[in-house]
Design a protein around this motif. Sequence first.
Motif, PDB file in Angstrom:
ATOM      1  N   GLN A  27      66.285  72.550 -38.138  1.00  0.00           N
ATOM      2  CA  GLN A  27      66.100  71.350 -38.950  1.00  0.00           C
ATOM      3  C   GLN A  27      65.311  70.319 -38.154  1.00  0.00           C
ATOM      4  N   VAL A  28      64.257  69.823 -38.777  1.00  0.00           N
ATOM      5  CA  VAL A  28      63.408  68.842 -38.107  1.00  0.00           C
ATOM      6  C   VAL A  28      64.056  67.470 -38.162  1.00  0.00           C
ATOM      7  N   GLN A  29      64.046  66.797 -37.025  1.00  0.00           N
ATOM      8  CA  GLN A  29      64.517  65.416 -36.967  1.00  0.00           C
ATOM      9  C   GLN A  29      63.559  64.580 -36.146  1.00  0.00           C
ATOM     10  N   LEU A  30      63.333  63.362 -36.606  1.00  0.00           N
ATOM     11  CA  LEU A  30      62.568  62.380 -35.854  1.00  0.00           C
ATOM     12  C   LEU A  30      63.494  61.194 -35.620  1.00  0.00           C
ATOM     13  N   VAL A  31      63.628  60.794 -34.373  1.00  0.00           N
ATOM     14  CA  VAL A  31      64.541  59.707 -34.045  1.00  0.00           C
ATOM     15  C   VAL A  31      63.793  58.642 -33.270  1.00  0.00           C
ATOM     16  N   GLU A  32      63.712  57.456 -33.876  1.00  0.00           N
ATOM     17  CA  GLU A  32      63.037  56.334 -33.237  1.00  0.00           C
ATOM     18  C   GLU A  32      64.018  55.539 -32.383  1.00  0.00           C
ATOM     19  N   SER A  33      63.485  54.891 -31.370  1.00  0.00           N
ATOM     20  CA  SER A  33      64.276  53.989 -30.533  1.00  0.00           C
ATOM     21  C   SER A  33      63.339  52.962 -29.917  1.00  0.00           C
ATOM     22  N   GLY A  34      63.926  51.918 -29.347  1.00  0.00           N
ATOM     23  CA  GLY A  34      63.136  50.930 -28.626  1.00  0.00           C
ATOM     24  C   GLY A  34      62.918  49.623 -29.355  1.00  0.00           C
ATOM     25  N   GLY A  35      63.376  49.535 -30.591  1.00  0.00           N
ATOM     26  CA  GLY A  35      63.222  48.279 -31.313  1.00  0.00           C
ATOM     27  C   GLY A  35      64.136  47.204 -30.752  1.00  0.00           C
ATOM     28  N   GLY A  36      63.963  45.992 -31.263  1.00  0.00           N
ATOM     29  CA  GLY A  36      64.797  44.893 -30.811  1.00  0.00           C
ATOM     30  C   GLY A  36      64.212  43.551 -31.186  1.00  0.00           C
ATOM     31  N   LEU A  37      64.777  42.516 -30.575  1.00  0.00           N
ATOM     32  CA  LEU A  37      64.343  41.140 -30.801  1.00  0.00           C
ATOM     33  C   LEU A  37      63.510  40.687 -29.603  1.00  0.00           C
ATOM     34  N   VAL A  38      62.351  40.145 -29.870  1.00  0.00           N
ATOM     35  CA  VAL A  38      61.470  39.691 -28.803  1.00  0.00           C
ATOM     36  C   VAL A  38      60.771  38.416 -29.249  1.00  0.00           C
ATOM     37  N   GLN A  39      60.417  37.581 -28.291  1.00  0.00           N
ATOM     38  CA  GLN A  39      59.676  36.362 -28.619  1.00  0.00           C
ATOM     39  C   GLN A  39      58.211  36.686 -28.853  1.00  0.00           C
ATOM     40  N   HIS A  62      58.752  53.051 -38.645  1.00  0.00           N
ATOM     41  CA  HIS A  62      59.080  54.455 -38.847  1.00  0.00           C
ATOM     42  C   HIS A  62      58.011  55.336 -38.224  1.00  0.00           C
ATOM     43  N   CYS A  63      58.438  56.430 -37.616  1.00  0.00           N
ATOM     44  CA  CYS A  63      57.458  57.437 -37.227  1.00  0.00           C
ATOM     45  C   CYS A  63      57.498  58.577 -38.247  1.00  0.00           C
ATOM     46  N   ALA A  64      56.414  59.314 -38.284  1.00  0.00           N
ATOM     47  CA  ALA A  64      56.284  60.391 -39.254  1.00  0.00           C
ATOM     48  C   ALA A  64      55.341  61.451 -38.700  1.00  0.00           C
ATOM     49  N   VAL A  65      55.424  62.649 -39.250  1.00  0.00           N
ATOM     50  CA  VAL A  65      54.563  63.740 -38.788  1.00  0.00           C
ATOM     51  C   VAL A  65      54.016  64.516 -39.981  1.00  0.00           C
ATOM     52  N   GLN A  66      52.780  64.964 -39.820  1.00  0.00           N
ATOM     53  CA  GLN A  66      52.159  65.815 -40.827  1.00  0.00           C
ATOM     54  C   GLN A  66      52.316  67.273 -40.407  1.00  0.00           C
ATOM     55  N   THR A  67      52.638  68.137 -41.357  1.00  0.00           N
ATOM     56  CA  THR A  67      52.748  69.562 -41.010  1.00  0.00           C
ATOM     57  C   THR A  67      51.466  70.324 -41.316  1.00  0.00           C
ATOM     58  N   LYS A  68      50.590  69.748 -42.112  1.00  0.00           N
ATOM     59  CA  LYS A  68      49.303  70.388 -42.395  1.00  0.00           C
ATOM     60  C   LYS A  68      48.201  69.604 -41.682  1.00  0.00           C
ATOM     61  N   TYR A  69      47.054  70.228 -41.527  1.00  0.00           N
ATOM     62  CA  TYR A  69      45.964  69.614 -40.774  1.00  0.00           C
ATOM     63  C   TYR A  69      44.933  68.990 -41.703  1.00  0.00           C
ATOM     64  N   ARG A 109      46.184  57.763 -42.846  1.00  0.00           N
ATOM     65  CA  ARG A 109      46.607  56.413 -43.245  1.00  0.00           C
ATOM     66  C   ARG A 109      47.556  56.403 -44.434  1.00  0.00           C
ATOM     67  N   THR A 110      47.710  57.547 -45.070  1.00  0.00           N
ATOM     68  CA  THR A 110      48.443  57.601 -46.331  1.00  0.00           C
ATOM     69  C   THR A 110      49.828  58.164 -46.103  1.00  0.00           C
ATOM     70  N   GLU A 111      50.851  57.409 -46.466  1.00  0.00           N
ATOM     71  CA  GLU A 111      52.211  57.835 -46.128  1.00  0.00           C
ATOM     72  C   GLU A 111      52.617  59.115 -46.831  1.00  0.00           C
ATOM     73  N   HIS A 112      52.117  59.382 -48.024  1.00  0.00           N
ATOM     74  CA  HIS A 112      52.563  60.594 -48.711  1.00  0.00           C
ATOM     75  C   HIS A 112      51.933  61.861 -48.131  1.00  0.00           C
ATOM     76  N   GLU A 113      51.020  61.701 -47.155  1.00  0.00           N
ATOM     77  CA  GLU A 113      50.462  62.858 -46.459  1.00  0.00           C
ATOM     78  C   GLU A 113      51.343  63.283 -45.273  1.00  0.00           C
ATOM     79  N   TYR A 114      52.413  62.553 -45.031  1.00  0.00           N
ATOM     80  CA  TYR A 114      53.340  62.871 -43.951  1.00  0.00           C
ATOM     81  C   TYR A 114      54.575  63.556 -44.534  1.00  0.00           C
ATOM     82  N   ASP A 115      55.098  64.527 -43.793  1.00  0.00           N
ATOM     83  CA  ASP A 115      56.150  65.377 -44.344  1.00  0.00           C
ATOM     84  C   ASP A 115      57.546  65.080 -43.811  1.00  0.00           C
ATOM     85  N   TYR A 116      57.633  64.589 -42.600  1.00  0.00           N
ATOM     86  CA  TYR A 116      58.929  64.261 -42.022  1.00  0.00           C
ATOM     87  C   TYR A 116      58.890  62.827 -41.514  1.00  0.00           C
ATOM     88  N   TRP A 117      60.029  62.139 -41.687  1.00  0.00           N
ATOM     89  CA  TRP A 117      60.121  60.732 -41.327  1.00  0.00           C
ATOM     90  C   TRP A 117      61.391  60.471 -40.522  1.00  0.00           C
TER      91      TRP A 117
END
Length: 125
Positions: free
Chosen positions: A1-13, A95-102, A107-115
């Motif tokens: 099962q594919v998973q994408l996990v983001e980290s590193g966000g927060g509050l900054v000036q 959010h990060c995302a990945v395309q499975t096709k080439y 630039r188009t979000e619906h061209e990405y398959d996993y989020w």
Amino acid sequence: QVQLVESGGGLVQAGGSLRLSCAASGRTFSRNTMGWFRQAPGKEREFVAAITGSPGYTYYADSVKGRFTISRDVAKNTVYLQMNRLKPEDTAVYHCAVQTKYYRNYRTEHEYDYWGQGTQVTVSS
């Protein structure tokens, strides 16, 4: 099962920096385009940056060009977004995302398959 996990966000000036990470598991994406999108409250999700498989061409939204840098560590199956000179208008869930096709539109979000589930970035003025 594919998973994408983001980290590193927060509050900054405003003017500060953050580095987001997106770790992929379940499959290797070294040859696939990976991208970052963001969504601010009450707004549509928008493209931020993308990086292709080798040789790793990079693309940016005009609003972040010169301030953000996308990169990837193939060995770690991870993509990064270095964000410098942050502005209050950069506040959003990223959010990060990945395309499975080439050869798809990066630039188009619906061209990405996993989020990923997203990470909150808040920039105070």
